[in-house]
Structure formats: structure tokens, C-alpha cells
Design a protein around this motif. Structure first.
Motif, PDB file in Angstrom:
ATOM      1  N   ASP A 182     -36.900   0.410  27.869  1.00  0.00           N
ATOM      2  CA  ASP A 182     -36.935   1.850  27.613  1.00  0.00           C
ATOM      3  C   ASP A 182     -36.501   2.192  26.193  1.00  0.00           C
ATOM      4  O   ASP A 182     -36.572   3.347  25.798  1.00  0.00           O
ATOM      5  CB  ASP A 182     -36.036   2.588  28.608  1.00  0.00           C
ATOM      6  N   LEU A 183     -36.055   1.197  25.422  1.00  0.00           N
ATOM      7  CA  LEU A 183     -35.525   1.450  24.081  1.00  0.00           C
ATOM      8  C   LEU A 183     -36.490   0.963  23.007  1.00  0.00           C
ATOM      9  O   LEU A 183     -36.823  -0.226  22.955  1.00  0.00           O
ATOM     10  CB  LEU A 183     -34.168   0.768  23.900  1.00  0.00           C
ATOM     11  N   VAL A 184     -36.896   1.866  22.138  1.00  0.00           N
ATOM     12  CA  VAL A 184     -37.902   1.534  21.129  1.00  0.00           C
ATOM     13  C   VAL A 184     -37.411   0.462  20.169  1.00  0.00           C
ATOM     14  O   VAL A 184     -38.194  -0.384  19.704  1.00  0.00           O
ATOM     15  CB  VAL A 184     -38.340   2.816  20.373  1.00  0.00           C
ATOM     16  N   LEU A 187     -38.056  -2.853  21.761  1.00  0.00           N
ATOM     17  CA  LEU A 187     -39.492  -3.110  21.774  1.00  0.00           C
ATOM     18  C   LEU A 187     -39.979  -3.503  20.378  1.00  0.00           C
ATOM     19  O   LEU A 187     -40.795  -4.428  20.233  1.00  0.00           O
ATOM     20  CB  LEU A 187     -40.236  -1.873  22.267  1.00  0.00           C
ATOM     21  N   ASP A 188     -39.473  -2.825  19.355  1.00  0.00           N
ATOM     22  CA  ASP A 188     -39.838  -3.160  17.981  1.00  0.00           C
ATOM     23  C   ASP A 188     -39.437  -4.593  17.642  1.00  0.00           C
ATOM     24  O   ASP A 188     -40.183  -5.326  16.984  1.00  0.00           O
ATOM     25  CB  ASP A 188     -39.164  -2.207  16.998  1.00  0.00           C
ATOM     26  N   ARG A 201     -40.781   4.773  30.359  1.00  0.00           N
ATOM     27  CA  ARG A 201     -40.159   6.099  30.240  1.00  0.00           C
ATOM     28  C   ARG A 201     -40.000   6.706  31.622  1.00  0.00           C
ATOM     29  O   ARG A 201     -40.970   7.142  32.246  1.00  0.00           O
ATOM     30  CB  ARG A 201     -40.992   7.012  29.356  1.00  0.00           C
ATOM     31  N   ARG A 202     -38.789   6.686  32.120  1.00  0.00           N
ATOM     32  CA  ARG A 202     -38.466   7.246  33.432  1.00  0.00           C
ATOM     33  C   ARG A 202     -37.954   8.671  33.229  1.00  0.00           C
ATOM     34  O   ARG A 202     -36.891   8.875  32.640  1.00  0.00           O
ATOM     35  CB  ARG A 202     -37.391   6.402  34.113  1.00  0.00           C
ATOM     36  N   GLU A 203     -38.700   9.660  33.687  1.00  0.00           N
ATOM     37  CA  GLU A 203     -38.288  11.042  33.482  1.00  0.00           C
ATOM     38  C   GLU A 203     -36.904  11.289  34.070  1.00  0.00           C
ATOM     39  O   GLU A 203     -36.615  10.922  35.208  1.00  0.00           O
ATOM     40  CB  GLU A 203     -39.297  11.997  34.111  1.00  0.00           C
ATOM     41  N   GLY A 211     -38.525   8.675  23.544  1.00  0.00           N
ATOM     42  CA  GLY A 211     -39.849   8.074  23.534  1.00  0.00           C
ATOM     43  C   GLY A 211     -39.801   6.583  23.248  1.00  0.00           C
ATOM     44  O   GLY A 211     -38.729   5.985  23.100  1.00  0.00           O
ATOM     45  N   VAL A 212     -40.978   5.971  23.164  1.00  0.00           N
ATOM     46  CA  VAL A 212     -41.063   4.523  22.936  1.00  0.00           C
ATOM     47  C   VAL A 212     -41.935   4.196  21.734  1.00  0.00           C
ATOM     48  O   VAL A 212     -42.511   3.115  21.636  1.00  0.00           O
ATOM     49  CB  VAL A 212     -41.585   3.794  24.201  1.00  0.00           C
ATOM     50  N   GLY A 213     -42.021   5.126  20.813  1.00  0.00           N
ATOM     51  CA  GLY A 213     -42.758   4.870  19.586  1.00  0.00           C
ATOM     52  C   GLY A 213     -44.239   4.634  19.842  1.00  0.00           C
ATOM     53  O   GLY A 213     -44.873   5.338  20.626  1.00  0.00           O
ATOM     54  N   GLU A 214     -44.782   3.622  19.181  1.00  0.00           N
ATOM     55  CA  GLU A 214     -46.208   3.315  19.284  1.00  0.00           C
ATOM     56  C   GLU A 214     -46.521   2.287  20.370  1.00  0.00           C
ATOM     57  O   GLU A 214     -47.662   1.834  20.475  1.00  0.00           O
ATOM     58  CB  GLU A 214     -46.717   2.810  17.931  1.00  0.00           C
TER      59      GLU A 214
END
Length: 227
Positions: A182-184, A187-188, A201-203, A211-214
Motif C-alpha cells: 500500500d506504500l508507494v 513499490l518504487d 488501496r483499501r478505502e 495513492g500508489v503513484g504510477e
């Protein structure tokens, strides 16, 4: 497939609202009661080094450092080590049961049945991970996983080098690895080592608004399809 836990398979709020207070109440006890345990001894040395304390610092100062890191949600290795030991005792005593989103456990079982290798990479210690997946509302899930990684055995989750270490340990090319978080920033880091990535992304969860970027984005594991 390598899965994060908080915000990905499970709610960050459960960790912050249930597990964090549980560990906070027991820091002093574990530092005193299990002071000869090798993991506790190692964590104590790390606390002294990272907090800049005197070598003979007492339990009160050690606890103050731990609580400060906890208040700031810092992913410090000695903090995670002691939390893992504390939570393991809580799970073993039946005082704790792990939390999962409704789609998570069915997906994990489905992927395992499809022959997909499943690993965990979490800031929580390996000890905490095994307690977590060994004490779920749906029973023991540990047989479904072939590896567990944390910040102590591979490094910080926001550094590409950590994912390179995992890749080398698993023995699979980066293009055949898929990381869910969940952390950009995480992921990057995985993408920087050549991994495939999926942002979860869990509301209502803690980092939803960031968000999670691209990265490709899902709200549920039910959206994952392999062709």
C-alpha cells in the motif's frame, strides 16, 4: 508473489489500535523477564546504539526510546523484534488473533493452489509474521508460504537493495517477481530492482489518500487475474 501485510492483506488500524497498545504495555516486562533471551539481548544493544543511550541504560530509558519510536511509527528493528516476541506470546496465549480483509485469505489459498510461490516482506519481524499467519481466523496459513523477510534479514523496505537481496534469496529473476504493497515508496524500491508491482488501496485504511503513484492499482485481491 511477495506480499506486504499492513494495508495490503490486513488493516493498518488493527495493528495500530490493537497490537501496538498490547506491545506498549509489555515492553518493560519483556526487557526484564526475558533479558537473557538472545533476541532480547540483541534488541537491547540496538536500542542503546540507535537511541544514543549509555551502555548501562536501565529498563526505563530503553522503554522510553521504544515508546518514542512507536509514537512516531518508526520501523526500527529492535522495536519490531521485541514486538514480535510480545505478540508471539499473545497469540500463543489466545489473547490475540490476526486480522485479514475478507478477500485476502481466499486469494492466498487460491494462489497457493495455482502453484504460485508466496513470500512475505514486512517491517514486522519474522517472528511476528509467523505468529500472525499461524493464528488467523481461518487457522494456520504458514504452510502456504515459502519465505518470510523483514528489515533485519534483508534491509529497509524503501531501499531497492532489499528487494535485490530477496530476489537473490528466492532465486527468481526480477521480471518474474510481483510485489504488493500500500506504500508507494516500497513499490518504487521494488520496481527499481526490476520487479513487477501492484499498489493496494483499501478505502478507509491509513495511507489510502496518498495513492500508489504510477503503479497498477487494486482495491481487492479479487481484481488480480493471471493470463
Amino acid at each position: 508473489m511477495v506480499l506486504d501485510i499492513e494495508g495490503t492483506t490486513s488493516s493498518t488500524w488493527f495493528v495500530h489500535d490493537t497490537l501496538y497498545p498490547y506491545s506498549r504495555e509489555r515492553f518493560a516486562a519483556i526487557l526484564s523477564r526475558r533479558d537473557r533471551h538472545p533476541d532480547v539481548e540483541r534488541a537491547r544493544t540496538q536500542i542503546v546504539e540507535e537511541a544514543g543511550l549509555a551502555g548501562d541504560a536501565g529498563v526505563e530509558k530503553l522503554v522510553a526510546a521504544l515508546e518514542g519510536w512507536l509514537d512516531n511509527d518508526e520501523k526500527r528493528t529492535p522495536l519490531k523484534t521485541l514486538q514480535g516476541l510480545i505478540w508471539a506470546e499473545g497469540f500463543a496465549a489466545g489473547e490475540l488473533t490476526s486480522h485479514f480483509y475478507p478477500d485476502a485469505i481466499p486469494a492466498i489459498r487460491r494462489w497457493h493452489e495455482q502453484g504460485i510461490g508466496l513470500q512475505i516482506f514486512s517491517s514486522g519481524s519474522v517472528n511476528a509474521q509467523t505468529s500472525w499467519f499461524g493464528n488467523t481466523p481461518d487457522g494456520d496459513l504458514l504452510p502456504l508460504f515459502s519465505g518470510h523477510f523483514d528489515t533485519e534479514n534483508v534491509g529497509p523496505k524503501k531501499l531497492a537493495a532489499s528487494y535485490a537481496t530477496i530476489r537473490e534469496e528466492i532465486g527468481v529473476p526480477a521480471e518474474q517477481l510481483l510485489f504488493f504493497s500500500d506504500l508507494v515508496e516500497e513499490l518504487d524500491a521494488a520496481r527499481a530492482d526490476g520487479w513487477g508491482t501492484v499498489g493496494v488501496r483499501r478505502e478507509g485504511d491509513q495511507y489510502f489518500d496518498r495513492g500508489v503513484g504510477e503503479h497498477p492499482e487494486i482495491a481487492s485481491f479479487d481484481e488480480v487475474e493471471f493470463r
